[in-house]
Scaffold this active site. Structure first.
Site, PDB file in Angstrom:
ATOM      1  N   HIS A  23      52.930 130.504  39.908  1.00 53.29           N
ATOM      2  CA  HIS A  23      53.595 131.761  39.515  1.00 53.29           C
ATOM      3  C   HIS A  23      54.369 132.373  40.691  1.00 53.29           C
ATOM      4  O   HIS A  23      54.571 133.576  40.739  1.00 53.29           O
ATOM      5  CB  HIS A  23      52.585 132.765  38.940  1.00 53.29           C
ATOM      6  CG  HIS A  23      52.127 132.405  37.559  1.00 53.29           C
ATOM      7  ND1 HIS A  23      52.668 132.955  36.424  1.00 53.29           N
ATOM      8  CD2 HIS A  23      51.191 131.528  37.125  1.00 53.29           C
ATOM      9  CE1 HIS A  23      52.069 132.438  35.356  1.00 53.29           C
ATOM     10  NE2 HIS A  23      51.178 131.563  35.756  1.00 53.29           N
ATOM     11  N   SER A  35      54.335 120.118  32.106  1.00 55.68           N
ATOM     12  CA  SER A  35      55.795 120.244  31.962  1.00 55.68           C
ATOM     13  C   SER A  35      56.450 119.211  31.067  1.00 55.68           C
ATOM     14  O   SER A  35      57.465 118.620  31.418  1.00 55.68           O
ATOM     15  CB  SER A  35      56.481 120.236  33.330  1.00 55.68           C
ATOM     16  OG  SER A  35      56.161 121.409  33.994  1.00 55.68           O
ATOM     17  N   SER A  91      57.980 120.128  28.521  1.00 51.58           N
ATOM     18  CA  SER A  91      59.242 120.784  28.139  1.00 51.58           C
ATOM     19  C   SER A  91      60.321 120.561  29.197  1.00 51.58           C
ATOM     20  O   SER A  91      61.466 120.248  28.871  1.00 51.58           O
ATOM     21  CB  SER A  91      59.024 122.279  27.891  1.00 51.58           C
ATOM     22  OG  SER A  91      58.445 122.902  29.019  1.00 51.58           O
ATOM     23  N   GLU A 108      65.533 127.137  28.534  1.00 52.16           N
ATOM     24  CA  GLU A 108      64.174 127.600  28.210  1.00 52.16           C
ATOM     25  C   GLU A 108      64.100 129.126  28.220  1.00 52.16           C
ATOM     26  O   GLU A 108      63.449 129.736  27.376  1.00 52.16           O
ATOM     27  CB  GLU A 108      63.160 126.981  29.176  1.00 52.16           C
ATOM     28  CG  GLU A 108      61.733 127.221  28.739  1.00 52.16           C
ATOM     29  CD  GLU A 108      60.735 126.202  29.247  1.00 52.16           C
ATOM     30  OE1 GLU A 108      59.539 126.495  29.167  1.00 52.16           O
ATOM     31  OE2 GLU A 108      61.134 125.116  29.717  1.00 52.16           O
ATOM     32  N   ASP A 132      59.656 123.667  37.485  1.00 57.98           N
ATOM     33  CA  ASP A 132      59.349 122.503  36.650  1.00 57.98           C
ATOM     34  C   ASP A 132      60.568 121.602  36.479  1.00 57.98           C
ATOM     35  O   ASP A 132      60.484 120.376  36.579  1.00 57.98           O
ATOM     36  CB  ASP A 132      58.852 122.955  35.274  1.00 57.98           C
ATOM     37  CG  ASP A 132      57.597 123.803  35.368  1.00 57.98           C
ATOM     38  OD1 ASP A 132      57.008 123.869  36.461  1.00 57.98           O
ATOM     39  OD2 ASP A 132      57.201 124.401  34.353  1.00 57.98           O
TER      40      ASP A 132
END
EC number: 2.7.1.6
Length: 384
Positions: free
Chosen positions: A35, A127, A129, A161, A173
């Site tokens: 994060h 990940s 995506s 995204e 990512d």
């Protein structure tokens, strides 16, 4: 069968022809730096040997016909009209990438038939995506002979995204899926996009354990965390928490806590985590696995107590791994949180003992069956 073989064979079967283009993009695991990416900070992931392959060929119209082999679903849309959203979630990753490439290159309207196949576990925090977004971006680049760098492809995937799918993710990512290097971790400065490759020590295994607690970032608390970080950055009068040192944070911590206790906790995680990434680079340079282990443990504790994104099953997996590896490596949750995976760096000779302690205890205690992977740090997106 690998995703590459699967995509190529299915394409051949469906279209009675060999694919003209095959691309492959890997998933990733983040060793430390959680994060921090959307706070303009530092991360240290590696691309892994699980990924997404796309095989395809040009059509003589503007239609994209996309078959997701693993889901047995097809999506079709046209490139010469505004690309709308699909009811299929996976299809929006594809559509979003194409839409934003078209924004850069309006002449890109080339139709294609595509088959997608992957082996990154869905909703695991590895990940899937980003691998899909980067693979689609690379496919577009090859299809239209577009002057896109791998960094461009990564940032285009992030934009898709954020603005099309609706998950407010950072850029880590996609960057690692695009820029990964074999046998290396990549320290990424998420502001300057500068990368520093760091070799994975030869005697060290990268272990990933999926808790099989599913997570969904779009509907989860991910976006809330991002807002809390922005609130804290505003308090410090900086663009992002990347600009706050540990010392600066400590000086004004009480003041921020009085104003917003949650924003203070979230900021404490991000500020200290950025420092841990920089310290981890040094630890790896010195082959100091004990130091790296302490940093990974501190990172996990911070995610649990300050960022509050772990769940009991994940905490339990980390405890089990730490019992086995002791001071010879480290373990922590990896990914967005609220389920997903843990990552451990441990000597190869400890892998079987780690596997055993988890197999003996995790399902018995949680009612969930883990999935255990030993990964290798792999190359980023490539044309096959």
């Amino acid at each position: 069968m690998t995703p590459i073989q699967n995509a190529q064979q299915i394409f051949n079967r469906q279209h009675k022809n060999l694919p003209e283009i095959t691309v492959y993009a890997p998933g990733r695991v983040n060793i430390i730096g959680e994060h921090t990416d959307y706070n303009d900070g530092f991360v240290m992931p590696c691309a892994i040997n699980f990924g997404t392959a796309i095989s395809g060929a040009i059509r003589d119209d503007h239609i994209w016909n996309v078959y997701a082999a693993d889901l047995d679903e097809t999506d079709e849309f046209s490139l010469n009209v505004e690309i709308p959203k699909s009811e299929h979630k996976w299809a929006n990753y594809v559509r979003g990438v194409v839409k934003f490439i078209q924004e850069r290159y309006p002449h890109f309207q080339q139709g294609a038939n595509l088959v997608i196949s992957g082996n990154v576990p869905l909703s695991s925090g590895l990940s899937s995506s980003a691998a899909l977004e980067v693979a689609v971006g690379k496919f577009c680049q090859q299809l239209g002979d577009l002057p896109l760098s791998h960094t461009d492809i990564a940032l285009n995937g992030q934009k898709a995204e954020n603005q099309f799918v609706g998950a407010n993710c950072g850029n880590m990512d996609q960057l690692i899926s695009a820029l990964g290097q074999e046998n290396h971790l990549l320290m990424i400065d998420c502001r300057s996009l500068e990368t520093t490759p760091t070799p994975v020590p030869q005697d060290v295994a990268v272990i990933i354990v999926n808790s099989n607690v599913p997570h969904d970032l779009v509907t989860g608390e991910y976006n809330t965390r991002r807002q809390q970080c922005e609130e804290a950055a505003k308090f410090f009068g900086v663009k992002a928490l990347r600009d706050v040192s540990v010392e600066q944070f400590q000086k004004r911590e009480a003041e921020l806590t009085a104003l917003s206790p949650l924003a203070a906790k979230r900021a404490r995680h991000v500020v200290t985590e950025n420092q841990r990434v920089l310290d981890a680079v040094e630890a790896l340079k010195n082959n100091d696995l004990t130091c790296l282990g302490k940093l990974m443990e501190a990172s996990h504790d911070s995610m649990r107590d300050d960022f509050e994104i772990t769940v009991p099953q994940i905490d339990y997996l980390v405890e089990l791994v730490q019992l086995v590896i002791g001071k010879s490596g480290g373990a922590r949750m990896t990914g967005g949180g609220f389920g997903g995976c843990i990552v451990a760096l441990a000597p190869h000779d400890k892998v079987d003992a780690v596997r055993k302690i988890i197999a003996d205890n995790y399902e018995k205690t949680t009612g969930l069956k883990e999935t255990f992977y030993v990964c290798t740090a792999s190359q980023g997106v490539r044309v096959i």
